[in-house]
Design a protein around this motif. Structure first.
Motif, PDB file in Angstrom:
ATOM      1  N   ASN A   5     -31.231  25.842  29.043  1.00  0.00           N
ATOM      2  CA  ASN A   5     -31.948  24.574  28.953  1.00  0.00           C
ATOM      3  C   ASN A   5     -31.008  23.366  29.037  1.00  0.00           C
ATOM      4  O   ASN A   5     -31.415  22.265  28.771  1.00  0.00           O
ATOM      5  CB  ASN A   5     -32.786  24.514  27.665  1.00  0.00           C
ATOM      6  N   VAL A   6     -29.763  23.603  29.412  1.00  0.00           N
ATOM      7  CA  VAL A   6     -28.781  22.519  29.566  1.00  0.00           C
ATOM      8  C   VAL A   6     -28.260  22.587  30.997  1.00  0.00           C
ATOM      9  O   VAL A   6     -27.731  23.604  31.421  1.00  0.00           O
ATOM     10  CB  VAL A   6     -27.607  22.677  28.575  1.00  0.00           C
ATOM     11  N   GLY A   7     -28.441  21.522  31.734  1.00  0.00           N
ATOM     12  CA  GLY A   7     -28.002  21.547  33.127  1.00  0.00           C
ATOM     13  C   GLY A   7     -27.427  20.231  33.589  1.00  0.00           C
ATOM     14  O   GLY A   7     -27.543  19.202  32.923  1.00  0.00           O
ATOM     15  N   THR A  60     -32.978  20.120  30.258  1.00  0.00           N
ATOM     16  CA  THR A  60     -32.362  19.227  31.222  1.00  0.00           C
ATOM     17  C   THR A  60     -31.956  19.949  32.496  1.00  0.00           C
ATOM     18  O   THR A  60     -31.289  19.368  33.353  1.00  0.00           O
ATOM     19  CB  THR A  60     -31.131  18.521  30.615  1.00  0.00           C
ATOM     20  N   CYS A  61     -32.364  21.208  32.649  1.00  0.00           N
ATOM     21  CA  CYS A  61     -32.073  21.950  33.883  1.00  0.00           C
ATOM     22  C   CYS A  61     -32.969  21.436  35.001  1.00  0.00           C
ATOM     23  O   CYS A  61     -34.080  20.955  34.762  1.00  0.00           O
ATOM     24  CB  CYS A  61     -32.346  23.445  33.682  1.00  0.00           C
ATOM     25  N   ALA A  62     -32.480  21.578  36.230  1.00  0.00           N
ATOM     26  CA  ALA A  62     -33.281  21.195  37.389  1.00  0.00           C
ATOM     27  C   ALA A  62     -34.495  22.115  37.495  1.00  0.00           C
ATOM     28  O   ALA A  62     -34.409  23.312  37.209  1.00  0.00           O
ATOM     29  CB  ALA A  62     -32.427  21.291  38.648  1.00  0.00           C
ATOM     30  N   LYS A  63     -35.600  21.542  37.904  1.00  0.00           N
ATOM     31  CA  LYS A  63     -36.821  22.342  38.040  1.00  0.00           C
ATOM     32  C   LYS A  63     -36.720  23.217  39.278  1.00  0.00           C
ATOM     33  O   LYS A  63     -36.244  22.802  40.312  1.00  0.00           O
ATOM     34  CB  LYS A  63     -38.031  21.432  38.134  1.00  0.00           C
ATOM     35  N   GLU A  64     -37.186  24.430  39.146  1.00  0.00           N
ATOM     36  CA  GLU A  64     -37.108  25.393  40.254  1.00  0.00           C
ATOM     37  C   GLU A  64     -38.307  25.270  41.165  1.00  0.00           C
ATOM     38  O   GLU A  64     -39.376  24.957  40.814  1.00  0.00           O
ATOM     39  CB  GLU A  64     -37.032  26.810  39.701  1.00  0.00           C
TER      40      GLU A  64
END
Length: 64
Positions: A5-7, A60-64
């Motif tokens: 959850n960290v990107g 904050t990860c990019a959405k897939e």
């Protein structure tokens, strides 16, 4: 174990901040245990997961 959850910039900032805190401690040679706080952002950045983010439902990860 934990969902990532960290990107992106968040991850880079955590790693840089944690490494800087540990390096500052190494040069100051302060016997205080406060340097251990630097381990938290470093580890969460390297693992790309933050238990606090899981708790509050942040990602904050990019959405897939």
């Amino acid at each position: 174990m934990f969902e990532k959850n960290v990107g992106g910039m968040d991850r880079t900032a955590r790693i840089a901040l944690g490494a800087a805190m540990l390096l500052i401690w190494a040069f100051l040679s302060d016997p205080s245990p406060w340097w251990l706080i630097g381990i938290v952002p470093l580890v969460t950045g390297l693992m790309s997961t933050c238990p606090l983010y899981n708790f509050i439902g942040m990602n904050t990860c990019a959405k897939e």
